[in-house]
Design a protein around this motif. Structure first.
Motif, mmCIF file in Angstrom:
data_model
loop_
_atom_site.group_PDB
_atom_site.id
_atom_site.type_symbol
_atom_site.label_atom_id
_atom_site.label_comp_id
_atom_site.label_asym_id
_atom_site.label_seq_id
_atom_site.Cartn_x
_atom_site.Cartn_y
_atom_site.Cartn_z
ATOM 1 N N LEU A 1 0.862 -1.182 0.000
ATOM 2 C CA LEU A 1 0.000 0.000 0.000
ATOM 3 C C LEU A 1 0.900 1.235 0.000
ATOM 4 O O LEU A 1 1.635 1.478 0.959
ATOM 5 N N GLU A 2 0.841 1.994 -1.094
ATOM 6 C CA GLU A 2 1.658 3.207 -1.210
ATOM 7 C C GLU A 2 0.799 4.413 -0.858
ATOM 8 O O GLU A 2 -0.317 4.564 -1.360
ATOM 9 N N TYR A 3 1.333 5.303 -0.017
ATOM 10 C CA TYR A 3 0.562 6.436 0.475
ATOM 11 C C TYR A 3 1.496 7.630 0.661
ATOM 12 O O TYR A 3 2.706 7.483 0.877
ATOM 13 N N ALA A 4 0.912 8.820 0.581
ATOM 14 C CA ALA A 4 1.665 10.053 0.814
ATOM 15 C C ALA A 4 1.635 10.374 2.307
ATOM 16 O O ALA A 4 0.774 9.872 3.042
ATOM 17 N N PRO A 5 2.545 11.245 2.778
ATOM 18 C CA PRO A 5 2.585 11.567 4.210
ATOM 19 C C PRO A 5 1.256 12.056 4.768
ATOM 20 O O PRO A 5 0.905 11.723 5.911
ATOM 21 N N ASP A 6 0.499 12.845 3.975
ATOM 22 C CA ASP A 6 -0.765 13.369 4.490
ATOM 23 C C ASP A 6 -1.912 12.356 4.382
ATOM 24 O O ASP A 6 -3.064 12.681 4.672
ATOM 25 N N GLN A 7 -1.596 11.138 3.960
ATOM 26 C CA GLN A 7 -2.611 10.089 3.865
ATOM 27 C C GLN A 7 -2.412 8.999 4.926
ATOM 28 O O GLN A 7 -3.015 7.936 4.852
ATOM 29 N N ALA A 8 -1.562 9.271 5.918
ATOM 30 C CA ALA A 8 -1.243 8.261 6.928
ATOM 31 C C ALA A 8 -2.476 7.794 7.677
ATOM 32 O O ALA A 8 -2.601 6.605 8.010
ATOM 33 N N ASP A 9 -3.424 8.710 7.936
ATOM 34 C CA ASP A 9 -4.634 8.315 8.663
ATOM 35 C C ASP A 9 -5.484 7.362 7.830
ATOM 36 O O ASP A 9 -6.084 6.411 8.345
ATOM 37 N N GLN A 10 -5.529 7.581 6.509
ATOM 38 C CA GLN A 10 -6.259 6.665 5.628
ATOM 39 C C GLN A 10 -5.532 5.321 5.512
ATOM 40 O O GLN A 10 -6.160 4.261 5.493
ATOM 41 N N ALA A 11 -4.207 5.385 5.430
ATOM 42 C CA ALA A 11 -3.415 4.155 5.308
ATOM 43 C C ALA A 11 -3.599 3.269 6.531
ATOM 44 O O ALA A 11 -3.701 2.035 6.427
ATOM 45 N N ARG A 12 -3.660 3.895 7.696
ATOM 46 C CA ARG A 12 -3.827 3.112 8.922
ATOM 47 C C ARG A 12 -5.188 2.426 8.942
ATOM 48 O O ARG A 12 -5.305 1.263 9.346
ATOM 49 N N ALA A 13 -6.219 3.119 8.483
ATOM 50 C CA ALA A 13 -7.556 2.527 8.441
ATOM 51 C C ALA A 13 -7.599 1.341 7.480
ATOM 52 O O ALA A 13 -8.156 0.279 7.792
ATOM 53 N N LEU A 14 -6.995 1.505 6.293
ATOM 54 C CA LEU A 14 -7.017 0.420 5.306
ATOM 55 C C LEU A 14 -6.160 -0.758 5.760
ATOM 56 O O LEU A 14 -6.505 -1.924 5.514
ATOM 57 N N ALA A 15 -5.050 -0.478 6.440
ATOM 58 C CA ALA A 15 -4.192 -1.549 6.951
ATOM 59 C C ALA A 15 -4.952 -2.432 7.932
ATOM 60 O O ALA A 15 -4.809 -3.653 7.931
ATOM 61 N N GLU A 16 -5.786 -1.810 8.771
ATOM 62 C CA GLU A 16 -6.568 -2.589 9.735
ATOM 63 C C GLU A 16 -7.630 -3.418 9.037
ATOM 64 O O GLU A 16 -7.881 -4.573 9.402
ATOM 65 N N ILE A 17 -8.270 -2.840 8.012
ATOM 66 C CA ILE A 17 -9.321 -3.552 7.285
ATOM 67 C C ILE A 17 -8.760 -4.776 6.569
ATOM 68 O O ILE A 17 -9.354 -5.863 6.591
ATOM 69 N N LEU A 18 -7.589 -4.617 5.937
ATOM 70 C CA LEU A 18 -7.036 -5.682 5.092
ATOM 71 C C LEU A 18 -5.991 -6.535 5.797
ATOM 72 O O LEU A 18 -5.529 -7.530 5.233
ATOM 73 N N GLY A 19 -5.602 -6.147 7.018
ATOM 74 C CA GLY A 19 -4.576 -6.916 7.699
ATOM 75 C C GLY A 19 -3.222 -6.750 7.057
ATOM 76 O O GLY A 19 -2.446 -7.702 6.951
ATOM 77 N N LEU A 20 -2.898 -5.529 6.613
ATOM 78 C CA LEU A 20 -1.606 -5.277 5.981
ATOM 79 C C LEU A 20 -0.502 -5.275 7.030
ATOM 80 O O LEU A 20 -0.681 -4.769 8.137
ATOM 81 N N THR A 21 0.634 -5.829 6.686
ATOM 82 C CA THR A 21 1.770 -5.856 7.600
ATOM 83 C C THR A 21 2.518 -4.541 7.545
ATOM 84 O O THR A 21 2.332 -3.731 6.623
ATOM 85 N N GLY A 22 3.393 -4.327 8.539
ATOM 86 C CA GLY A 22 4.220 -3.135 8.518
ATOM 87 C C GLY A 22 5.074 -3.073 7.263
ATOM 88 O O GLY A 22 5.294 -2.003 6.694
#
Length: 507
Positions: A431-452
């Protein structure tokens, strides 16, 4: 092939008639102890032998084999995960079995454990399959005594234990039934009879068991005081056979007791008292091999040794005992059989198929959440605020659209779109994200079970509407829409679950 011997040869003595061997070399070879842990984990972990090639060939002569054709694997591979179906049969024939089981029984699959050993040998799962589980038994090809092949027609809506014995069905039919019911294909099977429990427990000088209340069961003849006891021989067999001393006197409660017994037996077999005693090792080897029937692909002593050494690598704390999740058969007024619980069963089967440890699921889940949290500081967005485009970077064709459908219809990520194929295939989903999208990235990581490791800081890109969006690229590790990508599949609440290192009391 040398004739079978009734007396164990002295490990230190050179074989008669052999010349040209120096005594000191023979002595070092004679001290080698070969520990097999294969056997029938019901009657499990197994076999030990002392004394070199001739004795090992003698042990091999004890083992009976069955040709299961395409029902199992053609060979055993050390570097792969493997599944062994362990079967305890109620057949009366055979020395020591005359007084048990149903008279005239063809030998049904009464005790069944699907043992899955992880590829990295860090964990194993022993899944009990109730004998009264209603299943569809598929057509199965069997090999007759004269070498000819015969296809036995399948049967729908019958007890699982009928997959062996009825109409001449062999263990290959039971293996096919397991694959049909769970989606997990057994690679091999090991089958033992009543006598195995008696001889194995006697060989290790008894197994420690515990009961919450005193037991006096006239049907199985089991008598035990409350608390801890040691059982062996006839008493050990009575302990694993009794249905009227525990729980609601049903087969599911007996399975729990058998799992506790097997955990104790495994600990005893792996104990220093057993492994350092040549006398016990030889008794154990003789008992296990004489009580054992396996598929012809693993009937050689070298293959059994390899399986044993691989099993030995698994820590007992990471060997999980559980049972196929079931509910009472809704088609019956008087409850006598069960069916798979469709709300829980598929999750258990998927965990085994995907080589996911039952003992490490929660630990792994917490670890990955911590890794993502450390990388993405701050709050997380609501799903409806997440903008992401989905690309296929090596997943099966159509995966991007399937994942998109999951995100939009089930996860609430409505601002998502299909961006087609990625420029190149990748091994792991990112999952590639910009610095100002960190809050969205965290939400999607939880939904999909993305690893660090899946989180990739980058530059902002725009979606089809010209708005900034993240990019989810599905790699070759993608397992299906909605399936967690961090290995932390949500484990269902199970009625029965324990590990081989736990000392439990039957209630």
């Amino acid at each position: 092939m040398p004739p079978q011997r009734r007396r164990r040869p002295e490990p230190e003595a050179p074989a008669p008639g052999r010349r040209g061997r120096r005594p000191e070399k023979k002595k070092s070879r004679g001290k080698r102890v070969l520990l097999w842990t294969g056997g029938s984990m019901a009657f499990v972990v197994l076999v030990a032998g002392v004394g070199g090639y001739v004795y090992l060939k003698h042990l091999e002569g004890n083992v009976s084999t069955t040709d299961v054709g395409t029902a199992g694997s053609s060979s055993f591979k050390k570097d792969e995960a493997f599944n062994i179906l362990i079967i305890g049969t109620d057949k009366r024939t055979g020395e020591g079995n005359e007084g048990y089981g149903d008279k005239g029984s063809a030998g049904h699959a009464d005790t069944n454990i699907l043992l899955h050993v992880a590829e990295d040998r860090s964990n194993a799962t022993a899944l009990s399959i109730p004998r009264d589980l209603i299943v569809d038994i598929p057509d199965c090809e069997t090999t007759q005594e004269d070498g000819t092949k015969k296809v036995i027609p399948g049967t729908s809506g019958v007890r699982f234990n009928q997959s062996l014995g009825d109409f001449g069905r062999d263990a290959g039919c039971t293996m096919r039934t397991v694959a049909e019911t769970t989606g997990i294909k057994p690679d091999h099977f090991m089958m033992a009879d009543f006598n195995a429990v008696k001889t194995l427990t006697t060989a290790v000088d008894g197994v420690d068991v515990c009961v919450e209340h005193a037991v006096d069961d006239p049907k199985s003849h089991l008598k035990l005081p409350a608390g801890e006891s040691k059982v062996e021989g006839e008493q050990a067999l009575a302990f694993v056979r009794t249905r009227h001393a525990f729980g609601n006197e049903g087969d599911l409660d007996r399975i729990k007791v058998q799992q506790q017994f097997l955990g104790s037996l495994m600990r005893k077999m792996a104990s220093g008292d057993t492994l350092t005693s040549p006398t016990k090792l030889v008794k154990l080897a003789e008992a296990a091999t004489k009580a054992l029937t396996v598929d012809s692909a693993i009937g050689k002593v070298g293959t059994l040794k390899d399986i044993a050494l691989e099993l030995k690598k698994v820590p007992t704390k990471n060997i999980t005992f559980t049972t196929v999740p079931v509910i009472d058969n809704p088609a019956e007024k008087v409850k006598a059989t069960v069916v798979v619980n469709e709300a829980k069963g598929p999750q258990v089967f998927d965990m085994i198929k995907n080589d996911i440890s039952f003992t490490e699921v929660e630990q792994q889940k917490k670890k990955e959440k911590a890794a993502v949290a450390a990388r993405l500081k701050g709050e997380k967005s609501e799903p409806g605020e997440v903008r992401v485009r989905v690309m296929n970077g090596g997943a099966p064709a159509g995966s991007a659209q399937q994942e998109l459908a999951y995100l939009q219809t089930q996860a609430g990520v409505s601002k998502s779109e299909n961006a087609g194929n990625a420029p190149a295939d990748i091994a792991k989903t990112t999952l590639e994200y910009a610095p100002d999208q960190a809050d969205q990235a965290r939400a999607l990581a939880e939904i999909l079970g993305l690893t660090g490791a899946a989180m990739k800081p980058g530059e902002s890109v725009t979606n089809s509407q010209g708005l900034p969006t993240m990019t989810l690229t599905l790699g070759k590790d993608f397992k299906g829409a909605g399936v967690k990508l961090d290995g932390s599949v949500k484990k269902p609440d199970l009625d029965t679950e324990s590990t081989a290192d736990q000392k439990l009391c039957a209630s």
